[in-house]
Design a protein around this motif. Sequence first.
Motif, short mmCIF file in Angstrom:
data_model
loop_
_atom_site.label_atom_id
_atom_site.label_comp_id
_atom_site.label_asym_id
_atom_site.label_seq_id
_atom_site.Cartn_x
_atom_site.Cartn_y
_atom_site.Cartn_z
N ARG A 67 8.31 -9.73 -5.03
CA ARG A 67 7.85 -10.75 -5.97
C ARG A 67 7.38 -10.11 -7.28
O ARG A 67 7.52 -10.73 -8.36
CB ARG A 67 6.73 -11.57 -5.35
N ALA A 68 6.85 -8.90 -7.21
CA ALA A 68 6.38 -8.22 -8.43
C ALA A 68 7.54 -7.68 -9.27
O ALA A 68 7.31 -7.24 -10.41
CB ALA A 68 5.44 -7.08 -8.05
N GLY A 69 8.76 -7.70 -8.72
CA GLY A 69 9.92 -7.27 -9.49
C GLY A 69 10.54 -5.98 -9.05
O GLY A 69 11.50 -5.50 -9.68
N LEU A 70 10.04 -5.38 -7.96
CA LEU A 70 10.59 -4.13 -7.47
C LEU A 70 11.80 -4.38 -6.57
O LEU A 70 11.95 -5.45 -5.97
CB LEU A 70 9.53 -3.35 -6.67
N ALA A 71 12.66 -3.38 -6.46
CA ALA A 71 13.74 -3.40 -5.47
C ALA A 71 13.16 -2.93 -4.14
O ALA A 71 12.42 -1.94 -4.09
CB ALA A 71 14.88 -2.50 -5.91
N VAL A 72 13.50 -3.63 -3.07
CA VAL A 72 12.96 -3.33 -1.75
C VAL A 72 14.11 -3.19 -0.77
O VAL A 72 15.07 -3.98 -0.80
CB VAL A 72 11.99 -4.43 -1.27
N GLY A 93 23.98 8.36 3.80
CA GLY A 93 24.43 7.35 2.84
C GLY A 93 23.31 6.71 2.05
O GLY A 93 23.49 5.62 1.49
N LEU A 94 22.16 7.37 1.95
CA LEU A 94 21.01 6.77 1.28
C LEU A 94 21.25 6.62 -0.22
O LEU A 94 20.76 5.67 -0.85
CB LEU A 94 19.77 7.62 1.54
N ASP A 95 22.03 7.55 -0.81
CA ASP A 95 22.35 7.43 -2.24
C ASP A 95 23.09 6.12 -2.50
O ASP A 95 22.79 5.40 -3.47
CB ASP A 95 23.21 8.61 -2.70
N ALA A 96 24.07 5.81 -1.65
CA ALA A 96 24.85 4.59 -1.84
C ALA A 96 23.99 3.35 -1.62
O ALA A 96 24.13 2.35 -2.33
CB ALA A 96 26.04 4.60 -0.88
N ARG A 97 23.11 3.41 -0.63
CA ARG A 97 22.23 2.26 -0.39
C ARG A 97 21.31 2.03 -1.58
O ARG A 97 21.05 0.88 -1.97
CB ARG A 97 21.41 2.49 0.87
N LEU A 98 20.80 3.11 -2.15
CA LEU A 98 19.92 2.99 -3.32
C LEU A 98 20.69 2.41 -4.50
O LEU A 98 20.20 1.52 -5.21
CB LEU A 98 19.34 4.36 -3.68
N ALA A 99 21.90 2.89 -4.71
CA ALA A 99 22.71 2.42 -5.84
C ALA A 99 23.10 0.96 -5.70
O ALA A 99 23.36 0.28 -6.70
CB ALA A 99 23.96 3.29 -5.98
N ALA A 100 23.17 0.47 -4.46
CA ALA A 100 23.59 -0.91 -4.22
C ALA A 100 22.48 -1.93 -4.47
O ALA A 100 22.75 -3.14 -4.48
CB ALA A 100 24.10 -1.05 -2.78
N LEU A 101 21.26 -1.48 -4.69
CA LEU A 101 20.16 -2.41 -4.95
C LEU A 101 20.31 -3.04 -6.33
O LEU A 101 20.96 -2.48 -7.22
CB LEU A 101 18.82 -1.68 -4.83
N ASP A 102 19.70 -4.19 -6.49
CA ASP A 102 19.74 -4.91 -7.76
C ASP A 102 19.33 -3.97 -8.90
O ASP A 102 18.20 -3.48 -8.92
CB ASP A 102 18.79 -6.10 -7.68
N PRO A 103 20.22 -3.72 -9.88
CA PRO A 103 19.88 -2.76 -10.94
C PRO A 103 18.68 -3.16 -11.78
O PRO A 103 17.92 -2.29 -12.23
CB PRO A 103 21.17 -2.69 -11.78
N ALA A 104 18.50 -4.47 -12.02
CA ALA A 104 17.34 -4.90 -12.81
C ALA A 104 16.04 -4.59 -12.08
O ALA A 104 15.06 -4.12 -12.68
CB ALA A 104 17.45 -6.39 -13.12
N ARG A 105 16.03 -4.84 -10.79
CA ARG A 105 14.84 -4.51 -9.99
C ARG A 105 14.67 -3.01 -9.87
O ARG A 105 13.54 -2.49 -9.93
CB ARG A 105 14.94 -5.15 -8.61
#
Length: 548
Positions: free
Chosen positions: A314-319, A362-374
């Motif tokens: 809710r604060a705007g972070l990617a989780v 595959g953590l790099d890919a999972r991180l990259a797949a998160l909402d870029p704005a968040r």
Amino acid sequence: MSRPMSFASREWNPLTLALITSLWVAAFANWPLWRALLALPENASLRGALFIAGFGAMIASLTFVLLCVAAWRRAIKPAAALFLVPAAAGAHFMGTYGVVIDPTMMVNVLQTNATETRDLISLRLVMSLLFIAALPIALMWRLPVRRLSFVAQLSRNLGAMLAGIALLAVLLFALFADLSATMRNHKSMRYLINPLNSFYALGSLAHQANARPKGPPEAIGVGATLAPRAAGARPPLMLLVVGETARSDHFSLNGYERPTNPQLATLGVVSYRDVTSCGTNTAASLPCMFSHLGRAGYESREREHENLLDLAQRAGLAVLWLDNQSGCKGLCERVPNGMASEGAPATLCSDGECLDEALLHGLDARLAALDPARRANGVLLVLHQMGSHGPAYWRRAPADRKPFQPECLTNVLQQCDRQALVNAYDNSIAYTDHVLAQSIAWLGRQQGAFDPLLLYVSDHGESLGENGLYLHGLPYAVAPREQVHVPMVVWLPAQTEQAAGLRKACLAEQRDRPISHDHLFHTVSGALGIRAGEYRAELDAFAACRQP
């Protein structure tokens, strides 16, 4: 001259079968209770022996009263089986591992997955099920049951129930002094009354579920914002690693004599030495530690609330929540989540179970797949480990990561040599050390884009045979320190130290400060710069070391 009817040919009244079942359950399915009562010094006398015998009669009477409700021709056999099967299973686990069956343990039972079930299967369990449940059920199923009219059977059932209640009342009056003293001084005994403990636990869970309002959880962090970052600061990346069944006193970082943390010891981490868990099992601790309410508030809550993950989102972070166990217990339902097994190589996963290094695959890919704005605002990444989950400790580390030998290679822990059991457990801790070091290495590679931070904390501890107890899950009020004293480790690189205004030297000075899972929500919120009404600075473990 007619021959007498054989045991299997005579017709049996349902009440007789109910009585036999009740006596069998009281005598054989409650052997862990009788063992525990016989071990009490106050029962080492004739009075103690009479109390135990009377207590057994009380359990038989209460079981009989309950079975009288089902004492009908077609219902008594299924009802008896319904008592015998959980009684046999409960007797095995209580007698083998020293656990008790209370509502939180029942939650664990209901949420156990196939892999965890496999780790609990043993020859002793099979023998308990065969002797306590299968044998009497098989014999009973062969017996013909007498057919009576509805009115005749009802009157007999009511009469038998009244007789059982009367006997129970007489025994309660006669034994009240000893019974009240025993239950007051040894509270865990009430959770050994088998299988009534299981039925009570299920009833308690049903009551709790119905007592709280239905619908979505109450929102928290409404209007939450992120604190502005200093000039040149990168967005935060917190790797929150939730450990499983790790004991603080088996971390060499905390003074344990064996080198269970050889890699973390070289990475400049801060290890807190006096951390207490919310509960004694995952089902209790995990939701509690992510709640803003604290243990006392969480246990007395009147409705469900959102959790730390919801607040961060809710604060705007990617989780992102990644799981290598039996799930997030509802915590991650409203945020992106995944399993460690997804796409992990066969070298890390086999027989439906993955080593914890699969969380990093595959953590790099999972991180990259998160909402870029968040992601531009910051990331909270949670890794839920398999950790040191018992009783199959030897499964928790690969063959090349087992420095302590020989290992206990059975899930019947009391059959193991004490040192072999500790070796297997310590190998799981040493493997956690390796996984955390690999996690820190991964975070180090993200420093060009983020200000990284690692926080590791276990959900609860574990008993390894101390006082005859194994595993975990005792009621919190009577749980030994081994089940609630957990490790918490922080890795804070110089880059993040400067960006977040945290002084690592100050954190190290406070490593002996008593803290608990109550601090986790506020510590993570503060570290990520989340501004919300639920945040309490006095419960932020880092607050005293944060520069204005």
